[in-house]
Design a protein around this motif. Structure first.
Motif, PDB file in Angstrom:
ATOM      1  N   GLU A  67       0.830  -1.208   0.000  1.00  0.00           N
ATOM      2  CA  GLU A  67       0.000   0.000   0.000  1.00  0.00           C
ATOM      3  C   GLU A  67       0.868   1.262   0.000  1.00  0.00           C
ATOM      4  O   GLU A  67       0.563   2.227  -0.707  1.00  0.00           O
ATOM      5  CB  GLU A  67      -0.939  -0.016   1.207  1.00  0.00           C
ATOM      6  CG  GLU A  67      -1.998  -1.105   1.093  1.00  0.00           C
ATOM      7  CD  GLU A  67      -2.769  -1.357   2.374  1.00  0.00           C
ATOM      8  OE1 GLU A  67      -2.644  -0.565   3.343  1.00  0.00           O
ATOM      9  OE2 GLU A  67      -3.494  -2.371   2.417  1.00  0.00           O
ATOM     10  N   ILE A 105       2.240   1.781  -3.482  1.00  0.00           N
ATOM     11  CA  ILE A 105       1.227   2.363  -4.376  1.00  0.00           C
ATOM     12  C   ILE A 105       1.158   3.876  -4.134  1.00  0.00           C
ATOM     13  O   ILE A 105       1.186   4.665  -5.081  1.00  0.00           O
ATOM     14  CB  ILE A 105      -0.158   1.714  -4.163  1.00  0.00           C
ATOM     15  CG1 ILE A 105      -0.155   0.256  -4.629  1.00  0.00           C
ATOM     16  CG2 ILE A 105      -1.243   2.499  -4.906  1.00  0.00           C
ATOM     17  CD1 ILE A 105      -1.394  -0.529  -4.230  1.00  0.00           C
ATOM     18  N   ALA A 106       1.068   4.269  -2.870  1.00  0.00           N
ATOM     19  CA  ALA A 106       0.971   5.694  -2.542  1.00  0.00           C
ATOM     20  C   ALA A 106       2.197   6.459  -3.038  1.00  0.00           C
ATOM     21  O   ALA A 106       2.064   7.548  -3.613  1.00  0.00           O
ATOM     22  CB  ALA A 106       0.798   5.876  -1.034  1.00  0.00           C
ATOM     23  N   GLU A 134       2.061   6.769  -6.860  1.00  0.00           N
ATOM     24  CA  GLU A 134       1.041   7.689  -7.355  1.00  0.00           C
ATOM     25  C   GLU A 134       1.407   9.158  -7.128  1.00  0.00           C
ATOM     26  O   GLU A 134       0.765  10.037  -7.692  1.00  0.00           O
ATOM     27  CB  GLU A 134      -0.318   7.337  -6.757  1.00  0.00           C
ATOM     28  CG  GLU A 134      -0.854   6.024  -7.329  1.00  0.00           C
ATOM     29  CD  GLU A 134      -2.202   5.607  -6.787  1.00  0.00           C
ATOM     30  OE1 GLU A 134      -2.714   6.247  -5.838  1.00  0.00           O
ATOM     31  OE2 GLU A 134      -2.761   4.627  -7.318  1.00  0.00           O
ATOM     32  N   GLU A 152      -3.785   5.530 -11.533  1.00  0.00           N
ATOM     33  CA  GLU A 152      -4.273   4.836 -10.347  1.00  0.00           C
ATOM     34  C   GLU A 152      -3.936   3.354 -10.461  1.00  0.00           C
ATOM     35  O   GLU A 152      -4.155   2.742 -11.506  1.00  0.00           O
ATOM     36  CB  GLU A 152      -5.789   4.993 -10.205  1.00  0.00           C
ATOM     37  CG  GLU A 152      -6.224   6.409  -9.910  1.00  0.00           C
ATOM     38  CD  GLU A 152      -5.845   6.878  -8.514  1.00  0.00           C
ATOM     39  OE1 GLU A 152      -5.789   6.038  -7.582  1.00  0.00           O
ATOM     40  OE2 GLU A 152      -5.601   8.083  -8.348  1.00  0.00           O
ATOM     41  N   ARG A 186      -4.389  -0.469  -8.517  1.00  0.00           N
ATOM     42  CA  ARG A 186      -5.140  -1.248  -7.512  1.00  0.00           C
ATOM     43  C   ARG A 186      -4.635  -2.672  -7.546  1.00  0.00           C
ATOM     44  O   ARG A 186      -4.421  -3.245  -8.619  1.00  0.00           O
ATOM     45  CB  ARG A 186      -6.638  -1.203  -7.836  1.00  0.00           C
ATOM     46  CG  ARG A 186      -7.530  -1.782  -6.749  1.00  0.00           C
ATOM     47  CD  ARG A 186      -7.717  -0.760  -5.630  1.00  0.00           C
ATOM     48  NE  ARG A 186      -8.078  -1.364  -4.373  1.00  0.00           N
ATOM     49  CZ  ARG A 186      -9.303  -1.418  -3.869  1.00  0.00           C
ATOM     50  NH1 ARG A 186     -10.307  -0.904  -4.540  1.00  0.00           N
ATOM     51  NH2 ARG A 186      -9.521  -1.973  -2.703  1.00  0.00           N
ATOM     52  N   ILE A 229       4.235  -2.831  -9.181  1.00  0.00           N
ATOM     53  CA  ILE A 229       3.739  -1.470  -8.937  1.00  0.00           C
ATOM     54  C   ILE A 229       4.736  -0.442  -9.473  1.00  0.00           C
ATOM     55  O   ILE A 229       4.351   0.530 -10.135  1.00  0.00           O
ATOM     56  CB  ILE A 229       3.478  -1.251  -7.431  1.00  0.00           C
ATOM     57  CG1 ILE A 229       2.318  -2.130  -6.968  1.00  0.00           C
ATOM     58  CG2 ILE A 229       3.207   0.227  -7.132  1.00  0.00           C
ATOM     59  CD1 ILE A 229       2.216  -2.268  -5.459  1.00  0.00           C
ATOM     60  N   ASN A 255      -6.629  11.043  -5.387  1.00  0.00           N
ATOM     61  CA  ASN A 255      -6.527   9.600  -5.214  1.00  0.00           C
ATOM     62  C   ASN A 255      -7.912   9.027  -5.493  1.00  0.00           C
ATOM     63  O   ASN A 255      -8.763   8.983  -4.611  1.00  0.00           O
ATOM     64  CB  ASN A 255      -6.033   9.239  -3.808  1.00  0.00           C
ATOM     65  CG  ASN A 255      -5.626   7.791  -3.713  1.00  0.00           C
ATOM     66  OD1 ASN A 255      -5.306   7.150  -4.709  1.00  0.00           O
ATOM     67  ND2 ASN A 255      -5.635   7.256  -2.503  1.00  0.00           N
ATOM     68  N   SER A 304      -8.758   3.441  -3.908  1.00  0.00           N
ATOM     69  CA  SER A 304      -8.095   3.099  -2.662  1.00  0.00           C
ATOM     70  C   SER A 304      -6.757   2.422  -2.937  1.00  0.00           C
ATOM     71  O   SER A 304      -6.614   1.666  -3.894  1.00  0.00           O
ATOM     72  CB  SER A 304      -8.991   2.148  -1.860  1.00  0.00           C
ATOM     73  OG  SER A 304      -8.294   1.658  -0.731  1.00  0.00           O
ATOM     74  N   ASN A 305      -5.786   2.695  -2.102  1.00  0.00           N
ATOM     75  CA  ASN A 305      -4.485   2.051  -2.204  1.00  0.00           C
ATOM     76  C   ASN A 305      -4.447   0.724  -1.436  1.00  0.00           C
ATOM     77  O   ASN A 305      -3.477  -0.013  -1.519  1.00  0.00           O
ATOM     78  CB  ASN A 305      -3.382   2.960  -1.652  1.00  0.00           C
ATOM     79  CG  ASN A 305      -3.243   4.222  -2.474  1.00  0.00           C
ATOM     80  OD1 ASN A 305      -3.665   4.292  -3.620  1.00  0.00           O
ATOM     81  ND2 ASN A 305      -2.673   5.246  -1.861  1.00  0.00           N
ATOM     82  N   ARG A 306      -5.508   0.446  -0.703  1.00  0.00           N
ATOM     83  CA  ARG A 306      -5.579  -0.770   0.112  1.00  0.00           C
ATOM     84  C   ARG A 306      -5.585  -2.010  -0.778  1.00  0.00           C
ATOM     85  O   ARG A 306      -6.311  -2.069  -1.768  1.00  0.00           O
ATOM     86  CB  ARG A 306      -6.841  -0.738   0.985  1.00  0.00           C
ATOM     87  CG  ARG A 306      -6.941  -1.869   1.981  1.00  0.00           C
ATOM     88  CD  ARG A 306      -8.150  -1.704   2.889  1.00  0.00           C
ATOM     89  NE  ARG A 306      -9.393  -1.758   2.143  1.00  0.00           N
ATOM     90  CZ  ARG A 306     -10.042  -2.884   1.826  1.00  0.00           C
ATOM     91  NH1 ARG A 306      -9.538  -4.042   2.151  1.00  0.00           N
ATOM     92  NH2 ARG A 306     -11.178  -2.843   1.165  1.00  0.00           N
TER      93      ARG A 306
END
Length: 169
Positions: free
Chosen positions: A34, A37-38, A41, A47, A49, A141, A160, A163-165
Motif C-alpha cells: 500500500e 502504491i501511494a 502515485e 491509479e 489497484r 507497482i 486519489n 483506494s491504495n488498500r
C-alpha cells in the motif's frame, strides 16, 4: 495458463483459502504494498489497484473462467476503469492458478500494449517462483508506475481516485 483438467483445477481452488494469502502476504507486506502504491502515485496521475484472490468459487471453475476473465470482471466491478484520464491499472493475483494478470484502462493501455503488460507479469511470476511475493508485487507497482509517469505526469492538485488498500478476496 496451461490447460488443467477441470477436476484437478477444482481441487486446487477448493483447498485454497484466504489464510493462504495471509501466509504469503502478512500484514507488514500488505502495508508495504500500500505504501508503494501511494509513493508511486505521487509521480503520476494514474491509479493502481492490487487484488489478491486465493481461489475461485466452484461455479467459476465449472464455467471454465480463466484468470484473465476474472481480472477483467474485477476491473469493472471495482470501477478501476472509472478514472478521470482512463488510466487505472489492476494487478490481479490468483494464487490457486499461480497467475498474475494486469488489466489497464484504454488511456494507458494504448501506450504500453499487451506485450508491455505481459513483460511485467512474467517478471512478477518469476519473483513469485523464487518465493519473493512482496518484492514481486512491489516490482509490478514500480514498473507500472514508470509507465504511468511517462504518459500521465502528476497533476498540480493530486487526487486519489482509487483506494491504495490491497483487496483480498
Amino acid at each position: 495458463m496451461k490447460p488443467v483438467h477441470p477436476v484437478k483445477r477444482w481441487f486446487k481452488h477448493a483447498w485454497s483459502h484466504p489464510r493462504h494469502v495471509k501466509a504469503l502476504f502478512p500484514q507488514h507486506s500488505l502495508k508495504q504494498i500500500e505504501l508503494t502504491i501511494a509513493q508511486s502515485e505521487r509521480h503520476h496521475a494514474g491509479e493502481i489497484r492490487v487484488v489478491i484472490e486465493s481461489g475461485l468459487p466452484t461455479y467459476a471453475i465449472l464455467r471454465g473462467l480463466t484468470p484473465r476473465q476474472r481480472a477483467i470482471h474485477l476491473f469493472g466491478h471495482f470501477n478501476i476503469w472509472d478514472t478521470e484520464h482512463n488510466n487505472g491499472v489492476l494487478i490481479y493475483l490468483l494464487l490457486a492458478d499461480h497467475d498474475v494478470e494486469i488489466v489497464a484502462d484504454r488511456g494507458i493501455h494504448r501506450h504500453v500494449g499487451d506485450a508491455g503488460w505481459q513483460q511485467i507479469c512474467q517478471q512478477m511470476e518469476g519473483m513469485f517462483r523464487s518465493e519473493q511475493f512482496e518484492a514481486g508485487v512491489v516490482y509490478g507497482i514500480q514498473a507500472i508506475g514508470e509507465q504511468l509517469a511517462a504518459h500521465f505526469p502528476p497533476e498540480a492538485v493530486p487526487r486519489n481516485e482509487l483506494s491504495n488498500r490491497v483487496l483480498i478476496l
